[in-house]
Write an enzyme that holds these catalytic residues in place. Structure first.
Site, PDB file in Angstrom:
ATOM      1  CG  HIS A  71      -1.888   0.659   1.299  1.00  0.00           C
ATOM      2  ND1 HIS A  71      -3.147   1.025   1.914  1.00  0.00           N
ATOM      3  CD2 HIS A  71      -2.050   2.278   0.680  1.00  0.00           C
ATOM      4  CE1 HIS A  71      -3.932   1.983   1.795  1.00  0.00           C
ATOM      5  NE2 HIS A  71      -3.337   2.708   0.861  1.00  0.00           N
ATOM      6  CG  HIS A  73      -1.144   6.583  -1.813  1.00  0.00           C
ATOM      7  ND1 HIS A  73      -2.220   6.536  -2.789  1.00  0.00           N
ATOM      8  CD2 HIS A  73      -1.433   6.112  -0.799  1.00  0.00           C
ATOM      9  CE1 HIS A  73      -3.132   5.942  -2.116  1.00  0.00           C
ATOM     10  NE2 HIS A  73      -2.693   5.667  -0.805  1.00  0.00           N
ATOM     11  CG  PHE A  74       5.642   5.162  -5.645  1.00  0.00           C
ATOM     12  CD1 PHE A  74       5.660   5.235  -4.140  1.00  0.00           C
ATOM     13  CD2 PHE A  74       6.374   4.193  -6.255  1.00  0.00           C
ATOM     14  CE1 PHE A  74       6.605   4.585  -3.607  1.00  0.00           C
ATOM     15  CE2 PHE A  74       7.168   3.389  -5.500  1.00  0.00           C
ATOM     16  CZ  PHE A  74       7.079   3.690  -4.102  1.00  0.00           C
ATOM     17  NE  ARG A  75       0.185  11.300  -3.134  1.00  0.00           N
ATOM     18  CZ  ARG A  75      -0.972  10.940  -2.331  1.00  0.00           C
ATOM     19  NH1 ARG A  75      -1.739  10.454  -2.950  1.00  0.00           N
ATOM     20  NH2 ARG A  75      -0.839  11.106  -1.010  1.00  0.00           N
ATOM     21  CG  ASP A 162      -6.072   3.605  -0.721  1.00  0.00           C
ATOM     22  OD1 ASP A 162      -6.939   3.529   0.354  1.00  0.00           O
ATOM     23  OD2 ASP A 162      -5.117   4.205  -0.641  1.00  0.00           O
ATOM     24  CG  HIS A 189     -10.013   4.220   1.974  1.00  0.00           C
ATOM     25  ND1 HIS A 189      -8.871   4.958   1.876  1.00  0.00           N
ATOM     26  CD2 HIS A 189     -10.905   4.850   2.919  1.00  0.00           C
ATOM     27  CE1 HIS A 189      -8.961   5.934   2.961  1.00  0.00           C
ATOM     28  NE2 HIS A 189     -10.425   5.993   3.563  1.00  0.00           N
ATOM     29  CG  HIS A 242      -5.987   2.564   5.548  1.00  0.00           C
ATOM     30  ND1 HIS A 242      -7.256   2.417   5.494  1.00  0.00           N
ATOM     31  CD2 HIS A 242      -5.519   3.257   4.365  1.00  0.00           C
ATOM     32  CE1 HIS A 242      -7.882   2.960   4.153  1.00  0.00           C
ATOM     33  NE2 HIS A 242      -6.714   3.425   3.676  1.00  0.00           N
ATOM     34  CG  ASP A 315      -2.129   5.106   3.487  1.00  0.00           C
ATOM     35  OD1 ASP A 315      -2.159   5.181   2.156  1.00  0.00           O
ATOM     36  OD2 ASP A 315      -3.172   5.572   4.168  1.00  0.00           O
ATOM     37  CG  HIS A 319      -0.201  15.235   0.940  1.00  0.00           C
ATOM     38  ND1 HIS A 319      -0.984  15.141  -0.492  1.00  0.00           N
ATOM     39  CD2 HIS A 319      -0.855  14.322   1.829  1.00  0.00           C
ATOM     40  CE1 HIS A 319      -1.953  14.133  -0.084  1.00  0.00           C
ATOM     41  NE2 HIS A 319      -1.832  13.658   1.055  1.00  0.00           N
TER      42      HIS A 319
HETATM   43 ZN   LIG Z   1      -6.728   4.565   2.051  1.00  0.00          ZN
END
Ligand SMILES: [Zn+2]
Length: 435
Positions: A71, A73-75, A162, A189, A242, A315, A319
């Site tokens: 899990h 997030h590499f955006r 997610d 999620h 999560h 997760d 940002h």
């Molecule tokens: Zn999530």
């Protein structure tokens, strides 16, 4: 070839814990065993191939399978000012991870073959194994299923929306049925939007103090119960992402006892911190689902120890500084986690005596690899040379310097922790080195 000497080898797959040397040839583990037997094999190979033997001392260190994070997030694409696949991979390697699964809430989202194919192509050049989940519904709108069969054929390792829950029960049931047919995880999620007054802060004492509506634990538990019930007759690999609330742990324990096919993830931050962190760190501690109470945190630890929760997943949610500098009501939810995961988990779980390091490795590598059916998460002769060298004794303070991520949004900067990732090896190459 690479010869790792004098380490303490931990292999959760076989429960092996032994002083041993490890010989790596190319991208595979050639031999694990006593210094004499491994050394003899290295010399024998050298005679045949003429290849040099590079020695890496692991004295005082633990040698374990590279971590697997299901899990992150590499955006990428679209939000690469926060992170991209290169900086994300560097952050993962620094944190001891050799395999990660990227979530699909990018811009555009991974709801079509073109976006996925581009990601799969670019993943080939990365230092670690970067896998991609694709969306369950088009535009993550919860209205219409994506062409899951086509996306699976194009390389999606699993499915997820997610960031947002799937509200329509009928659609969720169809998604579970398709995931079952394709035999891949479907990761959810769980926060019922009908019950959220505001996201990112637990509904309770802290949200009241801050004048925020808050996100109640029941918003998570109610969807977890629903999806377990829907999956009872389907038997898909349902993965609850999560998990944050005691209520959810109790439901999961019950559903597993009933024979429902369900898996649970918990993040290092939910194991380590409570809603109190929001009072200290403000926007940096805003995360979905939120950090909750000490009672919830203890239930997560107990659930992880007794196997109700299967794995730790970060997760990792980068940002930009200016986004997290906003007041808490306006700042986006999420925090980075790859570089600090092992230290936070070691400190809260192993140093405290709640579990052994072997058990922690099981939850950070072996169990997540099994969920996705990956050839990863174990040390095996002939198996992939994806390893991590850990110093379980090193005490250190988390600083911004430790991040390889493009973003620095961690509420744990300044925290004194124990346990450090010293070296990460993926496909037989050193991809992360602490010096
Ligand atoms: Zn999530």
């Amino acid at each position: 070839m690479l010869l790792i000497t004098n380490g303490r080898v931990l292999n959760p797959a076989t429960r092996l814990e032994a002083d041993a040397n490890v010989l790596i040839v190319g991208n595979r583990i050639e031999k694990i065993g006593s210094p004499a037997s491994v050394g003899a094999r290295a010399l024998e190979l050298q005679r045949v191939t003429g290849e040099d033997i590079e020695e890496l001392s692991a004295r005082g260190l633990v040698v374990a399978p590279g971590f697997v994070d299901v899990h992150v997030h590499f955006r990428d694409p679209g939000l690469t000012y926060k992170e991209d696949i290169h900086t994300g991979s560097a952050a993962a390697a620094a944190g001891g991870y050799t395999t990660v699964v990227c979530m699909a809430n990018t811009k555009p989202p991974v709801d079509n073959e073109a976006v996925l194919t581009d990601l799969r192509k670019r993943a080939k050049d990365l230092p670690i194994h970067v896998l991609n989940a694709a969306n369950v519904t088009t535009s993550m709108s919860g209205q219409k299923l994506t062409d899951m069969e086509k996306l699976h054929a194009a390389g999606a390792c699993g499915f997820t929306d997610d960031g947002v829950p799937i509200r329509d029960e009928k659609l969720m049931l169809q998604a579970l049925q398709m995931a079952k047919k394709l035999d891949v995880p479907i990761s959810v999620h769980e926060e019922d939007p009908e019950l959220l007054l505001s996201q990112g802060v637990n509904q309770g004492a802290v949200s009241e103090k801050l004048g925020l509506g808050g996100a109640p634990a029941v918003s998570e538990a109610v969807l977890v119960a629903r999806d377990c019930l829907l999956n009872q007759s389907v038997g898909a690999k349902l993965d609850i992402q999560h998990i944050s609330a005691k209520m959810t742990v109790d439901i999961l324990r019950f559903m597993k006892a009933e024979g429902v096919e369900v898996y649970g993830e918990v993040t290092p931050q939910h194991l380590y911190a409570t809603e109190e962190l929001v009072l200290q760190k403000g926007s940096l501690a805003r995360v979905n689902p939120p950090l909750r109470t000490e009672e919830d945190r203890q239930a997560l630890i107990s659930g992880l120890c007794d196997g109700t929760i299967d794995m730790i997943a970060t997760d990792h949610a980068p940002h930009a500084k200016e986004e997290k500098a906003k007041p808490i009501a306006d700042a986006p939810s999420g925090m980075i986690g790859l570089e600090t995961a092992f230290a936070l988990c070691y400190t809260v779980l192993v140093k405290s005596g709640r579990m052994t390091l072997l058990e922690l490795c099981e939850k950070m590598s072996y169990n997540p690899a099994r969920l996705y059916g990956l050839d990863a998460g174990e040390l095996r002769e002939g198996g992939p040379a994806d390893l991590v060298l850990l110093d379980p004794k090193e005490e250190w303070t988390i600083t911004e310097d430790c991040f390889r991520s493009k973003s620095k949004n961690s509420p744990f900067v300044g925290e004194r922790v124990t346990g450090r990732v010293k070296c990460t090896i993926c496909d037989g190459k050193i991809v992360g080195l602490d010096n």
